[in-house]
Design a protein around this motif. Structure first.
Motif, mmCIF file in Angstrom:
data_model
loop_
_atom_site.group_PDB
_atom_site.id
_atom_site.type_symbol
_atom_site.label_atom_id
_atom_site.label_comp_id
_atom_site.label_asym_id
_atom_site.label_seq_id
_atom_site.Cartn_x
_atom_site.Cartn_y
_atom_site.Cartn_z
ATOM 1 N N ARG A 161 1.347 -6.376 -44.639
ATOM 2 C CA ARG A 161 0.674 -6.883 -43.789
ATOM 3 C C ARG A 161 0.888 -7.775 -43.020
ATOM 4 O O ARG A 161 0.441 -7.501 -41.318
ATOM 5 C CB ARG A 161 -1.128 -6.480 -45.020
ATOM 6 C CG ARG A 161 -2.256 -7.033 -43.677
ATOM 7 C CD ARG A 161 -3.288 -6.581 -44.418
ATOM 8 N NE ARG A 161 -3.378 -7.194 -45.979
ATOM 9 C CZ ARG A 161 -3.389 -8.332 -46.351
ATOM 10 N NH1 ARG A 161 -3.038 -9.206 -44.966
ATOM 11 N NH2 ARG A 161 -3.381 -9.166 -47.745
ATOM 12 N N ILE A 162 0.286 -9.177 -43.384
ATOM 13 C CA ILE A 162 1.230 -10.213 -42.867
ATOM 14 C C ILE A 162 2.312 -9.852 -42.247
ATOM 15 O O ILE A 162 1.899 -10.815 -40.552
ATOM 16 C CB ILE A 162 0.784 -11.510 -44.115
ATOM 17 C CG1 ILE A 162 -0.196 -11.815 -45.084
ATOM 18 C CG2 ILE A 162 1.670 -13.154 -43.271
ATOM 19 C CD1 ILE A 162 -0.097 -12.109 -46.537
ATOM 20 N N LEU A 163 3.304 -9.641 -42.391
ATOM 21 C CA LEU A 163 4.012 -9.530 -41.615
ATOM 22 C C LEU A 163 4.261 -9.196 -40.440
ATOM 23 O O LEU A 163 4.380 -8.934 -39.141
ATOM 24 C CB LEU A 163 5.805 -8.770 -42.758
ATOM 25 C CG LEU A 163 6.299 -9.796 -43.458
ATOM 26 C CD1 LEU A 163 7.498 -9.167 -44.304
ATOM 27 C CD2 LEU A 163 6.664 -10.872 -43.169
ATOM 28 N N LYS A 164 3.370 -7.311 -40.290
ATOM 29 C CA LYS A 164 2.913 -6.801 -39.658
ATOM 30 C C LYS A 164 2.324 -7.482 -38.218
ATOM 31 O O LYS A 164 2.263 -7.429 -36.993
ATOM 32 C CB LYS A 164 2.461 -5.466 -40.026
ATOM 33 C CG LYS A 164 3.601 -4.238 -40.383
ATOM 34 C CD LYS A 164 3.273 -3.042 -40.898
ATOM 35 C CE LYS A 164 3.913 -2.164 -40.922
ATOM 36 N NZ LYS A 164 3.197 -1.428 -42.018
ATOM 37 N N LYS A 165 1.612 -9.011 -38.886
ATOM 38 C CA LYS A 165 0.400 -8.662 -37.511
ATOM 39 C C LYS A 165 1.223 -10.442 -37.562
ATOM 40 O O LYS A 165 0.817 -10.665 -36.161
ATOM 41 C CB LYS A 165 -0.537 -9.535 -38.854
ATOM 42 C CG LYS A 165 -1.504 -10.800 -37.734
ATOM 43 C CD LYS A 165 -2.449 -10.560 -38.579
ATOM 44 C CE LYS A 165 -4.198 -11.498 -37.684
ATOM 45 N NZ LYS A 165 -5.217 -11.925 -39.043
#
Length: 398
Positions: free
Chosen positions: A223-227
């Protein structure tokens, strides 16, 4: 009462400030007129072998340099003596007319101090024993904080901020920073001090106090990487799963310590492999290891003040006739002005002190304001940087 001969030893892992405690204790002993001050080389191992040195006349200049020297100047060990070896130690102390002992160390050293005090009583040998706390893990019960923690925590917090500046400039996209901490997460938690806004490192913190679930970890990281396309994870070497088992532990028994405990460390590399395999991204692991407890450059002002305070306070306690007690630092009321009480050694040797549950919260960085308000004055101000770069959404657009 100042004319007694004194024995000092340093046990357990070194810290950047443990020699400040030793230096302060020696200065106080000289001021109080101790006849002789002996030190055990490599703690209990030295006592067993009769390897003592006379520190009765260390010069002021030497004491000043000693107070700003990392490592443990006397040498340390994690040896547990047998009953026969304890009797030999008592015989040695009788020969040297030593009736006061200062134990500088962590949980194991405090247990040793309490056990040795009990043994001396059983042998009808008069010995006063006082413990001065020391550990980067901050896990001794009965004290607000432990000298050594503030400096190692400062290293972790500053390193987290610096690592974040590197990775955000040339996204890896993931770097996992491993901290020391066999069973508690105080050091990993300190990385939260580095975070100023949502984009700042760290983005995930994993503590032993919160059961580790690999599926949740991967989902949170994804989730963090996609953001924002990059992430810094800080993980304590001692994290455990919901059954209480270590997430990673070296299988090599030759790496066990003197107490037969497996050598900690390696969980960051273990997790990096999982991240690379499951999320199909590049993932580095960073493991400062012993450097994190040896960096004098990162010694915090409060930590040095605490270390010096407990050394002098321990000698005063011995001079006042106290025994089987540990110096317990009180919560800070004003920076740079430590205060303390005495607590029974028996009350601090039962279990490790975890990060309190009411200092934890839900979220990627699971520390609330109570922890931050506690840790900030112990760590001190970090270096602030002007340069920042916006997110590059390469991961999200891939």
């Amino acid at each position: 009462m100042g004319a007694h001969n004194l024995l000092i030893l340093q046990g357990g892992g070194p810290t950047p400030v443990v020699n400040a405690t030793l230096s302060s204790a020696l200065s106080e002993a000289y001021a109080r007129g101790k006849r002789k001050v002996f030190a055990a080389r490599h703690a209990m191992e030295g006592l067993i072998g009769g390897h003592l040195v006379d520190l009765s006349d260390v010069s002021p200049d030497q004491l000043k340099r000693l107070s700003r020297t990392p490592g443990a100047a006397l040498g340390s060990s994690r040896v547990k003596p047998t009953q026969q070896e304890l009797r030999s130690i008592v015989d040695l102390l009788r020969k040297l007319d030593v009736h006061e002992a200062l134990f500088i160390g962590g949980n194991g050293t405090m247990r040793a101090a309490h056990a040795f005090s009990d043994f001396c009583r059983s042998e009808r040998y008069e010995l006063r024993a006082i413990g001065a706390p020391k550990t980067i893990d901050n896990d001794i019960q009965g004290t607000d904080r432990c000298p050594g923690y503030g400096s190692a925590a400062r290293y972790v917090a500053q390193s987290t901020r610096d690592l974040g500046m590197d990775v955000r400039a040339l996204p890896q996209p993931v770097s996992i920073l491993e901290t020391m901490g066999r069973s508690v997460g105080w050091l990993a938690a300190a990385s939260a001090i580095a975070k100023r806004d949502e984009q700042d490192a760290p983005h995930l913190i994993c503590l032993p106090e919160i059961p580790f679930l690999v599926e949740k970890f991967l989902a949170d990281l994804d989730r963090i990487l996609k953001k924002q396309n990059w992430a810094i994870v800080v993980v304590c070497e001692g994290i455990r799963d919901k059954r209480g088992n270590p997430v990673y532990e070296t299988p090599d028994l030759s790496q066990a310590d003197a107490l037969k405990r497996p050598m900690p460390g390696g969980v960051a590399r273990h997790l990096a492999k999982i991240v690379s395999r499951e999320l199909k991204v590049r993932c580095r692991d960073e493991k400062p290891g012993l450097i994190g407890r040896a960096s004098m450059l990162h010694a915090s002002k409060q930590d040095l003040a605490d270390a010096e305070f407990v050394g002098a306070a321990a000698v005063r306690a011995l001079d006042e006739g106290h025994t089987d007690r540990m110096i317990s630092l009180s919560p800070l009321k004003r920076a740079g002005e430590p205060a303390a009480t005495l607590v029974p050694l028996a009350a601090v040797t039962g279990s490790d002190r975890l990060v309190p549950q009411d200092w934890l919260c839900d979220g990627d960085v699971p520390l609330n304001h109570k922890f931050l308000e506690y840790a900030q004055p112990l760590i001190g101000d970090l270096l602030e940087y002007e340069f920042a770069v916006g997110s590059v959404e390469r991961y999200a657009n891939a």
